[in-house]
Design an enzyme around this catalytic site. Structure first.
Site, short mmCIF file in Angstrom:
data_model
loop_
_atom_site.label_atom_id
_atom_site.label_comp_id
_atom_site.label_asym_id
_atom_site.label_seq_id
_atom_site.Cartn_x
_atom_site.Cartn_y
_atom_site.Cartn_z
N GLU A 1 -9.41 3.93 -3.46
CA GLU A 1 -9.76 4.20 -2.07
C GLU A 1 -10.19 5.66 -1.88
O GLU A 1 -11.12 5.95 -1.12
CB GLU A 1 -8.57 3.89 -1.17
CG GLU A 1 -8.68 4.32 0.26
CD GLU A 1 -7.42 4.04 1.06
OE1 GLU A 1 -7.21 4.72 2.07
OE2 GLU A 1 -6.65 3.14 0.67
N GLU B 1 -11.21 -6.72 2.45
CA GLU B 1 -10.08 -6.22 3.24
C GLU B 1 -10.46 -6.14 4.71
O GLU B 1 -11.57 -5.73 5.05
CB GLU B 1 -9.66 -4.83 2.77
CG GLU B 1 -8.54 -4.22 3.60
CD GLU B 1 -8.13 -2.82 3.16
OE1 GLU B 1 -6.99 -2.43 3.44
OE2 GLU B 1 -8.95 -2.13 2.54
N ASP C 1 0.86 -1.18 0.00
CA ASP C 1 0.00 0.00 0.00
C ASP C 1 0.90 1.23 0.00
O ASP C 1 1.59 1.51 0.98
CB ASP C 1 -0.90 -0.01 1.24
CG ASP C 1 -1.91 1.13 1.24
OD1 ASP C 1 -1.80 2.04 0.40
OD2 ASP C 1 -2.80 1.12 2.10
N ASP D 1 -14.24 3.06 -1.00
CA ASP D 1 -14.64 3.00 0.40
C ASP D 1 -16.09 3.42 0.46
O ASP D 1 -16.44 4.54 0.05
CB ASP D 1 -13.77 3.94 1.24
CG ASP D 1 -14.03 3.78 2.73
OD1 ASP D 1 -15.19 3.97 3.15
OD2 ASP D 1 -13.07 3.49 3.47
N HIS E 1 -12.38 -0.71 0.17
CA HIS E 1 -11.43 -0.34 1.21
C HIS E 1 -12.10 -0.45 2.57
O HIS E 1 -13.13 0.18 2.83
CB HIS E 1 -10.95 1.10 0.99
CG HIS E 1 -10.19 1.66 2.14
ND1 HIS E 1 -10.72 2.61 3.00
CD2 HIS E 1 -8.94 1.41 2.60
CE1 HIS E 1 -9.83 2.92 3.91
NE2 HIS E 1 -8.74 2.21 3.70
N GLU F 1 -0.58 -0.88 -4.69
CA GLU F 1 -1.85 -0.17 -4.43
C GLU F 1 -1.64 1.32 -4.28
O GLU F 1 -0.73 1.77 -3.58
CB GLU F 1 -2.48 -0.74 -3.15
CG GLU F 1 -3.78 -0.04 -2.76
CD GLU F 1 -4.50 -0.75 -1.64
OE1 GLU F 1 -5.04 -0.07 -0.75
OE2 GLU F 1 -4.51 -2.00 -1.64
#
Length: 394
Positions: free
Chosen positions: A268, A338, A214, A291, A318, A240
């Protein structure tokens, strides 16, 4: 119950963990020397809290029906988002049928379009939208997943995001996503150390466990490309959010440039169907990661998912706890989810949105059974012993 009308909407602010999961005390892995777009400034290099990642806090939205039933949701946005909810969005909610979620969303979005479209305003809209779905589920005595199509599998399997993928493997997760700790400002030495860390973790977890990085918007295209190629020898599954979320052209180039078999993921910090349309039509990535508390809520996530499905892309939301679980369990193009490891040392499984949500399910051996999501609405309660502050009222 379908004719129940909404009589009130309330916006509260909370501090300390929960939906604003960066709002942690010292010593938490999520705030410890992680590469960010602010890494180029020495004063803001060590801690993400130093540049205010936790400045806003959690937004709690409640919607109340005329029979006294209350739905709620938590997201980020804090006091500024509370103002938007109470002083602007409330007019599109109060008096409407609890089932008029699509109408309410449309009015909230287009009424704020001149100062919104992404970020704080869409966070506020997301909070209202999720609270409306929670209310409708409680009125109908149905879980949210049943109202959007029902489960397509018996359980959800998870990968873990945290500092210790090796421990995540022992806990039964299918993979581990590590934060990138070294930023471009640290030059080749930093990149070499990042690759050494990846190699060490690969040695710990073995050849078949997923490992991901990430990068949290910290890189430029050249650095991200070189990092991806250097990481390929250690079986990196994906890279990511490597560059700025506004740089669609950079992502398009990165996807073409990474080694064969390595995935590029992002989204995200993207919002609405229009933002994700750009990512999908420009072939920017292999997996989108909206998200649900930031992209426009569940109402918008369903549209985003349909777009992704038509483009043959996976949707792996996310974090976002139960708000994404009810979605993931109903979608064929969301085969896993996740889980953010919110224990300070990433060494145990704890509820992701603690302390705000009560009854929040957590993975057991890296999985959550669909049946664990069968309570009405999103199936959780708000801990009302917390210091809920309502800064604005009608």
């Amino acid at each position: 119950m379908a004719s129940a009308r909404i009589v009130d909407i309330r916006a509260f602010v909370l501090r300390g963990g929960g939906a604003d999961y960066h709002d942690q005390s010292d010593g938490h892995w999520i705030d410890d020397n992680i590469a960010t777009p602010m890494s180029r400034y020495p004063a803001y290099r060590k801690s993400r809290r130093s540049f205010g990642i936790n400045a806003l806090g959690t937004l709690v939205v409640e919607v109340e029906a005329d029979d006294g039933t209350i739905g709620f949701a938590v997201t980020t946005g804090g006091e500024p988002a509370a103002y938007i909810v109470e002083k602007h969005l409330s007019r599109f909610v109060i008096g409407q049928k609890a089932s008029d979620i699509e109408l309410i969303w449309d009015q909230m979005y287009f009424a704020t379009q001149y100062y919104g479209r992404k970020g704080l305003v869409v966070n506020a809209i997301s909070g209202v939208d999720l609270a409306l779905w929670d209310l409708l589920g409680r009125l109908r005595q149905e879980p949210v997943h049943a109202m959007i199509g029902g489960p397509v599998r018996d359980e959800i399997q998870f990968y873990a995001t945290g500092a210790r993928p090796d421990l995540a493997k022992e806990m039964g997760f299918i993979g581990g996503k590590m934060p990138l700790r070294y930023a471009p400002v640290e030059g080749n030495e930093g990149m070499n150390q990042a690759i050494a860390d990846l190699a060490e973790m690969r040695e710990r977890v073995g050849p078949d466990f997923w490992l991901m990085l990430d990068c949290w918007m910290a890189l430029d295209l050249d650095y991200a490309t070189r990092l991806a190629h250097a990481a390929a020898a250690h079986g990196l599954k994906w890279i990511e959010e490597a560059i700025s979320p506004d740089d669609y052209w950079g992502y398009q180039s990165l996807k073409k440039a990474v080694p064969p078999g390595m995935l590029v993921t992002t989204g995200e910090h993207e919002a609405t169907r229009w933002g994700f349309r750009m990512l999908l039509e420009m072939e920017c990535c292999d997996i989108i990661q909206p998200d649900v508390g930031w992209c426009g809520g569940l109402t918008e996530l369903l549209k985003i998912s349909a777009l992704a499905d038509a483009h043959g892309k996976l949707v792996i939301p996310h974090g976002s706890s139960v708000y994404s679980y009810h979605f993931v369990v109903t979608r064929h193009n969301s085969p896993f989810a996740e889980f953010l490891m919110m224990a300070p040392k990433a060494d145990e499984v704890v509820p992701m949105f603690s302390p705000q949500l009560q009854g929040e399910p957590v993975p057991q051996n890296g999985r959550i059974a669909a049946s664990a999501l069968d309570k009405p609405g999103f199936g959780v309660e708000l801990d009302r012993s917390l210091d809920l502050a309502r800064p604005y009222k009608p």
